[in-house]
Design a protein around this motif. Structure first.
Motif, mmCIF file in Angstrom:
data_model
loop_
_atom_site.group_PDB
_atom_site.id
_atom_site.type_symbol
_atom_site.label_atom_id
_atom_site.label_comp_id
_atom_site.label_asym_id
_atom_site.label_seq_id
_atom_site.Cartn_x
_atom_site.Cartn_y
_atom_site.Cartn_z
ATOM 1 N N LEU A 33 0.827 -1.212 0.000
ATOM 2 C CA LEU A 33 0.000 0.000 0.000
ATOM 3 C C LEU A 33 0.856 1.255 0.000
ATOM 4 O O LEU A 33 0.513 2.256 -0.649
ATOM 5 N N GLU A 34 1.967 1.221 0.712
ATOM 6 C CA GLU A 34 2.859 2.391 0.719
ATOM 7 C C GLU A 34 3.385 2.674 -0.679
ATOM 8 O O GLU A 34 3.466 3.834 -1.113
ATOM 9 N N GLY A 35 3.765 1.622 -1.408
ATOM 10 C CA GLY A 35 4.288 1.819 -2.747
ATOM 11 C C GLY A 35 3.260 2.344 -3.723
ATOM 12 O O GLY A 35 3.569 3.186 -4.570
ATOM 13 N N PHE A 36 2.036 1.874 -3.631
ATOM 14 C CA PHE A 36 0.986 2.295 -4.571
ATOM 15 C C PHE A 36 0.345 3.618 -4.173
ATOM 16 O O PHE A 36 0.160 4.510 -5.000
ATOM 17 N N GLN A 37 -0.044 3.742 -2.916
ATOM 18 C CA GLN A 37 -0.813 4.922 -2.509
ATOM 19 C C GLN A 37 0.078 6.066 -2.063
ATOM 20 O O GLN A 37 -0.405 7.198 -1.964
ATOM 21 N N THR A 38 1.366 5.812 -1.795
ATOM 22 C CA THR A 38 2.316 6.730 -1.164
ATOM 23 C C THR A 38 1.835 7.032 0.259
ATOM 24 O O THR A 38 0.915 6.393 0.762
ATOM 25 N N SER A 39 2.419 7.991 0.904
ATOM 26 C CA SER A 39 2.098 8.220 2.316
ATOM 27 C C SER A 39 0.643 8.619 2.517
ATOM 28 O O SER A 39 0.039 8.331 3.548
ATOM 29 N N GLN A 40 0.061 9.305 1.535
ATOM 30 C CA GLN A 40 -1.362 9.603 1.541
ATOM 31 C C GLN A 40 -1.810 9.809 0.105
ATOM 32 O O GLN A 40 -1.009 10.171 -0.763
ATOM 33 N N LEU A 41 -3.085 9.560 -0.173
ATOM 34 C CA LEU A 41 -3.576 9.675 -1.544
ATOM 35 C C LEU A 41 -3.343 11.076 -2.084
ATOM 36 O O LEU A 41 -3.667 12.074 -1.428
ATOM 37 N N GLY A 42 -2.787 11.146 -3.292
ATOM 38 C CA GLY A 42 -2.519 12.424 -3.931
ATOM 39 C C GLY A 42 -2.420 12.254 -5.430
ATOM 40 O O GLY A 42 -2.703 11.180 -5.976
ATOM 41 N N PRO A 43 -1.997 13.299 -6.138
ATOM 42 C CA PRO A 43 -1.977 13.281 -7.606
ATOM 43 C C PRO A 43 -1.055 12.243 -8.229
ATOM 44 O O PRO A 43 -1.190 11.949 -9.418
ATOM 45 N N GLN A 44 -0.132 11.682 -7.486
ATOM 46 C CA GLN A 44 0.736 10.636 -8.026
ATOM 47 C C GLN A 44 0.427 9.256 -7.438
ATOM 48 O O GLN A 44 1.188 8.318 -7.638
ATOM 49 N N SER A 45 -0.697 9.154 -6.740
ATOM 50 C CA SER A 45 -1.060 7.901 -6.086
ATOM 51 C C SER A 45 -1.921 7.030 -6.986
ATOM 52 O O SER A 45 -2.602 7.511 -7.903
ATOM 53 N N ASP B 91 -26.239 9.080 -0.614
ATOM 54 C CA ASP B 91 -25.253 10.145 -0.386
ATOM 55 C C ASP B 91 -24.050 9.642 0.414
ATOM 56 O O ASP B 91 -22.920 10.091 0.182
ATOM 57 N N GLU B 92 -24.271 8.724 1.361
ATOM 58 C CA GLU B 92 -23.149 8.184 2.136
ATOM 59 C C GLU B 92 -22.110 7.550 1.213
ATOM 60 O O GLU B 92 -20.899 7.775 1.369
ATOM 61 N N SER B 93 -22.584 6.765 0.267
ATOM 62 C CA SER B 93 -21.664 6.084 -0.646
ATOM 63 C C SER B 93 -21.041 7.054 -1.636
ATOM 64 O O SER B 93 -19.839 6.995 -1.913
ATOM 65 N N VAL B 94 -21.842 7.942 -2.185
ATOM 66 C CA VAL B 94 -21.331 8.893 -3.174
ATOM 67 C C VAL B 94 -20.274 9.793 -2.542
ATOM 68 O O VAL B 94 -19.252 10.126 -3.174
ATOM 69 N N ARG B 95 -20.468 10.170 -1.311
ATOM 70 C CA ARG B 95 -19.482 11.003 -0.605
ATOM 71 C C ARG B 95 -18.128 10.290 -0.544
ATOM 72 O O ARG B 95 -17.074 10.883 -0.829
ATOM 73 N N ARG B 96 -18.144 9.016 -0.197
ATOM 74 C CA ARG B 96 -16.886 8.259 -0.133
ATOM 75 C C ARG B 96 -16.229 8.164 -1.509
ATOM 76 O O ARG B 96 -15.004 8.293 -1.641
ATOM 77 N N LEU B 97 -17.016 7.920 -2.530
ATOM 78 C CA LEU B 97 -16.480 7.734 -3.879
ATOM 79 C C LEU B 97 -15.905 9.030 -4.440
ATOM 80 O O LEU B 97 -14.827 9.039 -5.053
ATOM 81 N N LEU B 98 -16.607 10.134 -4.231
ATOM 82 C CA LEU B 98 -16.108 11.426 -4.710
ATOM 83 C C LEU B 98 -14.841 11.842 -3.981
ATOM 84 O O LEU B 98 -13.922 12.413 -4.582
ATOM 85 N N LEU B 99 -14.796 11.562 -2.695
ATOM 86 C CA LEU B 99 -13.638 11.981 -1.906
ATOM 87 C C LEU B 99 -12.352 11.354 -2.447
ATOM 88 O O LEU B 99 -11.307 12.026 -2.512
ATOM 89 N N VAL B 100 -12.398 10.099 -2.867
ATOM 90 C CA VAL B 100 -11.218 9.462 -3.439
ATOM 91 C C VAL B 100 -10.811 10.169 -4.724
ATOM 92 O O VAL B 100 -9.625 10.444 -4.958
ATOM 93 N N LYS B 101 -11.765 10.499 -5.579
ATOM 94 C CA LYS B 101 -11.441 11.201 -6.825
ATOM 95 C C LYS B 101 -10.767 12.549 -6.551
ATOM 96 O O LYS B 101 -9.779 12.917 -7.207
ATOM 97 N N PHE B 102 -11.314 13.292 -5.591
ATOM 98 C CA PHE B 102 -10.706 14.589 -5.266
ATOM 99 C C PHE B 102 -9.303 14.412 -4.691
ATOM 100 O O PHE B 102 -8.373 15.157 -5.031
ATOM 101 N N ARG B 103 -9.117 13.434 -3.819
ATOM 102 C CA ARG B 103 -7.790 13.218 -3.242
ATOM 103 C C ARG B 103 -6.766 12.826 -4.302
ATOM 104 O O ARG B 103 -5.584 13.188 -4.201
ATOM 105 N N LEU B 104 -7.202 12.085 -5.311
ATOM 106 C CA LEU B 104 -6.303 11.685 -6.395
ATOM 107 C C LEU B 104 -5.984 12.835 -7.351
ATOM 108 O O LEU B 104 -5.113 12.697 -8.212
#
Length: 605
Positions: free
Chosen positions: A216-228, A392-405
């Motif tokens: 997970l460290e190699g793929f996601q890096t320390s936290q989700l971001g534009p290079q994760s 909305d609970e599910s959509v919130r989780r899904l959108l948050l990943v897109k924004f973090r990426l």
């Protein structure tokens, strides 16, 4: 073409994703991902929300074009699902070249920008850096650097090696626009017959948990971001203990059992994945039989339908608030050509597709894998069976990943750079070295390492120029034979032919023929283990016995000659007999009686 940048009166540049000429909060890069998510959530129609809750297969055109018709596996034309149904999560299948993939990714993102709010696509993939080619599991490397399967990474017994692999794979994925990995697969391979072991990391739960963290460290890096690359850790709560080793893709393999009471043991890698912030989790198809957790009997339905497991255990007890995506086709039967694979609706076969979907939502899942039937979900909300607040609970989780990426801000890739990054020479060299080093020596009577100049009789392996090839064993200094681990071919259901299942015994005739070869010259046997094999009959007459877990012929030879010393240690035990396998309990690690080679065994040259 990409949406042009707009500028506010005070000079702030932004991407006007909804085309209204105004900087809306979800378009404002100065705000947090959480703030942007909340703003966009409030703007979406029910149909757009529903589209976010589906992830299905998509295919790439031969020249990087969008496929505007149903494909070999994909169900619909690209525009139909992206524009017509508002889907924006897709599992990509065959990729031929880096440029093709990057060009297609850019075209797909441009199409997504024509939707009402310009929500970018998240492209995901099953594993594609090794050797297994199975449309239901993963893909061979193609243009990407090639590494051993998961079992081979585990055989290296080296956390840095796992982390390096994941980092290389991350760079190659990002280069072509793949931003989500439908892996790691951290199921514990406690049942020797199970057909999905190759992509696991073995059955030592403590070590697999450590590998999971490095992965997970190699793929996601320390936290989700534009290079994760966002990882989906699977298959919660552990798909390894399948009854009799049959796979839950198929109706005859639907039962998952815990005769040894080892349920908590199988949770260990998932607990670590949660600690390390995995972006998503995927439950397996399996239907638990006779399982109790915390004193409560667990409903005997597939894990994706199971509220006690997804909400009660994963979310409430383990504290996980990331995305939960189901495995593929829990709602509808899968029709591919003239073949049909029943929906993996184990335990709820009598329910209608709409009722199955409602049960999945109630279980706590956020996304339906392999489906695109948004009309069923919209109808459930319109009829009051599912509330929009729950959606909305599910959509919130899904959108948050897109924004973090960073997908809303930079969804496009550089096609020239993709060609330079994917399969880069140093990446390939690292992958080759890992293939060779993961090779595991089980028997060596002094025949290894092989020295250059030997006359070699070979089967199923292409010799290098270091050796002189001869036609018959009688002419050879040594015989070198490469084998696949045995399995029973099946081909009645879609995908079934790709799964290696059944007995682990080699055919008696093969054993006899190999023994005859050894009568004429020393015999070296290399067995590719995508599952354990009963190697016992080979031990009395081989001069060397070696296991690999996905390696090219050249990498195997580099190990056998010592050019890259093999240092593999078995991530699974090798049973002495099928009787020992049948007598062992599916959920208990290292339980076959008197294994011919135990867990973590491996010789040095």
């Amino acid at each position: 073409m990409p949406i042009p940048t707009s500028t506010t009166p005070d000079g702030f540049e932004f991407r006007d994703l909804n085309g209204n000429g105004v900087l809306d909060p979800y378009e404002d890069t100065r705000l947090s991902p959480q703030e942007r998510t909340e703003d966009l959530l409030g703007r979406l129609s029910l149909a757009e929300k529903a589209g976010l809750m589906f992830q299905t297969v998509i295919e790439v055109g031969a020249d990087g074009e969008l496929v505007e018709a149903p494909g070999r596996i994909s169900k619909s034309a690209t525009s139909d699902v992206v524009v017509g149904k508002y889907l924006n999560h897709f599992n990509v299948h065959e990729i031929r070249t880096a440029r093709q993939a990057a060009s297609w990714s850019n075209r797909l993102q441009a199409l997504a920008e024509t939707t009402p709010h310009g929500i970018p696509v998240t492209i995901s993939t099953d594993p594609r850096h090794a050797f297994v080619e199975n449309a239901g599991v993963g893909f061979s490397a193609g243009p990407f650097s090639q590494w051993p399967e998961g079992l081979g990474l585990a055989a290296l017994d080296d956390l840095d090696a796992v982390r390096r692999f994941a980092d290389v794979a991350r760079q190659e994925y990002v280069a072509v626009g793949i931003r989500a990995a439908l892996h790691p697969q951290v199921d514990l391979a406690t049942e020797p017959r199970w057909g999905r072991q190759a992509q696991t990391l073995g059955h030592d739960a403590d070590r697999v948990a450590e590998f999971t963290a490095a992965y997970l460290e190699g793929f996601q890096t320390s936290q989700l971001g534009p290079q994760s690359v966002a990882c989906t850790t699977k298959h919660f709560p552990g798909g390894g203990p399948q009854k009799d080793g049959e796979d839950a893709h198929f109706p005859y393999g639907r039962e998952q059992v815990y005769p040894g009471g080892m349920f908590d043991y199988h949770l260990k890698p998932f607990r670590e994945a949660i600690r390390r912030g995995t972006a998503a989790m995927m439950p397996y198809y399996g239907m638990p039989i006779g399982l109790e957790v915390n004193g409560a009997a667990i409903e005997e339905v597939g894990f994706g339908y199971n509220r006690q497991i997804v909400t009660g255990l994963l979310r409430e007890e383990l504290g996980y608030d990331g995305v939960v995506v189901t495995d593929w086709e829990l709602v509808n039967d899968n029709h591919v050509g003239d073949q049909v694979l029943p929906a993996r609706a184990w335990g709820v076969e009598s329910l209608s597709p709409s009722e199955r979907m409602a049960k999945i939502v109630d279980a706590g899942c956020d996304q339906f894998g392999g489906e695109e039937c948004i009309d069923l979900l919209v109808d459930l909300v319109n009829r009051g069976v599912v509330t929009e607040a729950r959606i909305d609970e599910s959509v919130r989780r899904l959108l948050l990943v897109k924004f973090r990426l960073g997908l809303f801000d930079s969804p496009f890739v550089d096609e020239e750079a993709a060609e330079q990054i994917v399969g880069r020479a140093d990446f390939r060299e690292q992958g080759f070295a890992a293939q060779a080093a993961s090779t595991t020596v089980l028997v060596n009577s002094g025949r290894l390492p092989l020295t250059p100049g030997l006359r070699v009789y070979s089967e199923n392996i292409r010799l290098t120029d270091d050796f002189e090839a001869v036609a018959i064993p009688e002419q050879a200094d040594v015989a070198l034979v490469r084998l696949m681990a045995p399995f029973e071919p099946r081909n009645d259901l879609f995908l079934e032919a790709w799964f290696h299942q059944g007995s682990l015994d080699f055919p008696p005739g093969l054993i006899h023929r190999l023994a005859r070869i050894s009568d004429h010259c020393p015999l070296v046997v290399v067995v590719t283990l995508d599952r354990p094999a009963v190697l016992t009959p080979l031990v009395p007459f081989v001069s060397a016995l070696v296991a690999d877990f996905g390696s090219s012929d050249a990498a195997v030879l580099a190990a056998l000659t010592g050019k890259i010393p093999p240092r593999g240690k078995l991530p699974i035990e090798i049973p002495r007999s099928m009787d020992a396998v049948r007598a062992s309990r599916e959920d208990v690690p290292s339980e076959t009686e008197n294994p011919v080679f135990p867990l973590h065994f491996g010789l040095s040259l």
